[in-house]
Motif scaffolding. Structure first.
Motif, PDB file in Angstrom:
ATOM      1  N   LEU A 235       0.837  -1.194   0.000  1.00 34.36           N
ATOM      2  CA  LEU A 235       0.000   0.000   0.000  1.00 34.36           C
ATOM      3  C   LEU A 235       0.877   1.251   0.000  1.00 34.36           C
ATOM      4  N   PHE A 236       0.626   2.123  -0.959  1.00 33.97           N
ATOM      5  CA  PHE A 236       1.376   3.373  -1.076  1.00 33.97           C
ATOM      6  C   PHE A 236       0.413   4.550  -1.077  1.00 33.97           C
ATOM      7  N   LEU A 237       0.846   5.662  -0.479  1.00 41.52           N
ATOM      8  CA  LEU A 237       0.132   6.929  -0.568  1.00 41.52           C
ATOM      9  C   LEU A 237       1.140   7.992  -0.988  1.00 41.52           C
ATOM     10  N   ILE A 238       0.869   8.655  -2.117  1.00 41.50           N
ATOM     11  CA  ILE A 238       1.733   9.728  -2.594  1.00 41.50           C
ATOM     12  C   ILE A 238       1.054  11.061  -2.303  1.00 41.50           C
ATOM     13  N   LEU A 239       1.742  11.918  -1.560  1.00 41.75           N
ATOM     14  CA  LEU A 239       1.191  13.211  -1.163  1.00 41.75           C
ATOM     15  C   LEU A 239       1.649  14.291  -2.143  1.00 41.75           C
TER      16      LEU A 239
ATOM     17  N   LYS B 296      -1.336  -7.151  -6.508  1.00 44.68           N
ATOM     18  CA  LYS B 296      -1.471  -7.045  -5.060  1.00 44.68           C
ATOM     19  C   LYS B 296      -1.093  -5.653  -4.537  1.00 44.68           C
ATOM     20  N   ASN B 297      -0.799  -4.750  -5.453  1.00 39.58           N
ATOM     21  CA  ASN B 297      -0.443  -3.386  -5.054  1.00 39.58           C
ATOM     22  C   ASN B 297      -1.654  -2.467  -5.097  1.00 39.58           C
ATOM     23  N   THR B 298      -1.723  -1.554  -4.151  1.00 40.04           N
ATOM     24  CA  THR B 298      -2.743  -0.505  -4.150  1.00 40.04           C
ATOM     25  C   THR B 298      -2.051   0.834  -3.937  1.00 40.04           C
ATOM     26  N   LEU B 299      -2.389   1.780  -4.810  1.00 42.69           N
ATOM     27  CA  LEU B 299      -1.758   3.097  -4.766  1.00 42.69           C
ATOM     28  C   LEU B 299      -2.821   4.164  -4.531  1.00 42.69           C
ATOM     29  N   TYR B 300      -2.543   5.074  -3.588  1.00 37.27           N
ATOM     30  CA  TYR B 300      -3.402   6.224  -3.343  1.00 37.27           C
ATOM     31  C   TYR B 300      -2.641   7.492  -3.731  1.00 37.27           C
TER      32      TYR B 300
ATOM     33  N   GLU C 129      -0.823  -0.584  10.951  1.00 37.44           N
ATOM     34  CA  GLU C 129       0.006  -0.853  12.123  1.00 37.44           C
ATOM     35  C   GLU C 129       1.203   0.088  12.151  1.00 37.44           C
ATOM     36  N   ARG C 130       1.760   0.338  10.968  1.00 40.21           N
ATOM     37  CA  ARG C 130       2.921   1.217  10.873  1.00 40.21           C
ATOM     38  C   ARG C 130       2.832   2.031   9.587  1.00 40.21           C
ATOM     39  N   ILE C 131       3.437   3.199   9.638  1.00 43.85           N
ATOM     40  CA  ILE C 131       3.569   4.026   8.445  1.00 43.85           C
ATOM     41  C   ILE C 131       5.051   4.252   8.205  1.00 43.85           C
ATOM     42  N   PHE C 132       5.492   3.904   7.006  1.00 43.12           N
ATOM     43  CA  PHE C 132       6.862   4.176   6.609  1.00 43.12           C
ATOM     44  C   PHE C 132       6.851   5.449   5.771  1.00 43.12           C
TER      45      PHE C 132
ATOM     46  N   LEU D 278       1.770   0.934   5.683  1.00 40.90           N
ATOM     47  CA  LEU D 278       1.535   1.923   4.634  1.00 40.90           C
ATOM     48  C   LEU D 278       2.827   2.662   4.353  1.00 40.90           C
ATOM     49  N   PHE D 279       3.157   2.798   3.080  1.00 42.45           N
ATOM     50  CA  PHE D 279       4.295   3.602   2.658  1.00 42.45           C
ATOM     51  C   PHE D 279       3.765   4.938   2.155  1.00 42.45           C
ATOM     52  N   ILE D 280       4.222   6.027   2.759  1.00 40.86           N
ATOM     53  CA  ILE D 280       3.840   7.358   2.311  1.00 40.86           C
ATOM     54  C   ILE D 280       5.046   8.029   1.671  1.00 40.86           C
ATOM     55  N   VAL D 281       4.878   8.459   0.425  1.00 42.21           N
ATOM     56  CA  VAL D 281       5.940   9.166  -0.290  1.00 42.21           C
ATOM     57  C   VAL D 281       5.523  10.624  -0.434  1.00 42.21           C
ATOM     58  N   ILE D 282       6.351  11.527   0.052  1.00 47.54           N
ATOM     59  CA  ILE D 282       6.073  12.950  -0.095  1.00 47.54           C
ATOM     60  C   ILE D 282       6.589  13.382  -1.453  1.00 47.54           C
ATOM     61  N   ASN D 283       5.680  13.769  -2.334  1.00 46.21           N
ATOM     62  CA  ASN D 283       6.081  14.204  -3.664  1.00 46.21           C
ATOM     63  C   ASN D 283       6.427  15.690  -3.636  1.00 46.21           C
ATOM     64  N   ASP D 284       5.411  16.539  -3.537  1.00 52.01           N
ATOM     65  CA  ASP D 284       5.705  17.979  -3.487  1.00 52.01           C
ATOM     66  C   ASP D 284       4.862  18.697  -2.448  1.00 52.01           C
ATOM     67  N   LEU D 285       4.382  17.982  -1.448  1.00 46.32           N
ATOM     68  CA  LEU D 285       3.589  18.622  -0.398  1.00 46.32           C
ATOM     69  C   LEU D 285       4.503  19.467   0.483  1.00 46.32           C
TER      70      LEU D 285
END
Length: 207
Positions: A6-10, A51-55, A129-132, A156-163
């Motif tokens: 699971l990824f979230l790109i901000l 099996k990947n989900t991207l937000y 459970e955890r956020i990377f 959850l993996f959170i990638v900061i793009n340009d926030l």
């Protein structure tokens, strides 16, 4: 063993574009970079990472987009197909008035948040459970070893793009304190797509 990634790109926002821009090869640079990230996250040589989900979150208009690999259709490895699917989702978002997932195309869903802080509520409701947090900081004290992590489908993996940094701080200050946040230093990997490529590589080694 990883069963789901699971990824979230901000993102702060995005450049407005249309189909004609894509057709004449004038895709905005920020959109091109997002498309490259989508490609690296999902596309294998001859398949999709099901099996990947991207937000994708766009703070400027409080739009949240979900790409579900298990249901995703029409996503090719070319920039044009990625940009068109993203365009349809962004256009769909302009018609929404409540916080419910609406399908844009198969496997791609859109939600319009009603309040900037509701991105916190969205993350908390998922009960991670955890956020990377993939940080672009130069701080060498941040961890950068993935190899010994016991990942689960509730990470959850959170990638900061340009926030903007201030918005990032506000986001994590308002998260439930029970959520464990682990910051990862990828300062030497500049581009969004290369960060995703590297993380996917490390996760593949654990399977």
């Amino acid at each position: 063993m990883i069963s789901l990634v699971l990824f979230l790109i901000l993102n702060n926002g995005y450049t407005i574009y249309n189909k004609k821009d894509i057709d004449i090869g004038n895709t905005p640079l920020d959109v091109y970079k997002l498309c490259s990230g989508i490609r690296e996250f999902f596309c294998l040589s001859y398949a999709i990472r099901k099996k990947n989900t991207l937000y994708l979150y766009f703070h400027s208009d409080l739009t949240l987009i979900k790409l579900d690999g298990s249901k995703l259709r029409f996503l090719g490895s070319d920039e044009r197909s990625q940009a068109l699917l993203l365009l349809k989702a962004l256009e769909k978002a302009t018609t929404l008035i409540n916080e419910k997932w609406e399908r844009s195309t198969p496997g791609i869903y859109v939600m319009k948040l009603l309040n900037p802080l509701n991105i916190d509520h969205f993350i908390e409701k998922m009960s991670f459970e955890r956020i990377f947090l993939i940080n672009h900081s130069k701080n060498t004290n941040l961890q950068n070893d993935f190899n010994n992590k016991d990942f689960t489908s509730q990470d959850l993996f959170i990638v900061i793009n340009d926030l903007e940094d201030e918005l990032v701080r506000e986001l994590f200050e308002n998260l439930d304190s029970s959520t464990k946040i682990i910051q990862i230093n990828f300062s030497e990997i500049i581009s969004l797509e290369n960060k995703i490529l590297y993380i996917n590589y490390l996760l593949d080694q654990l399977k």
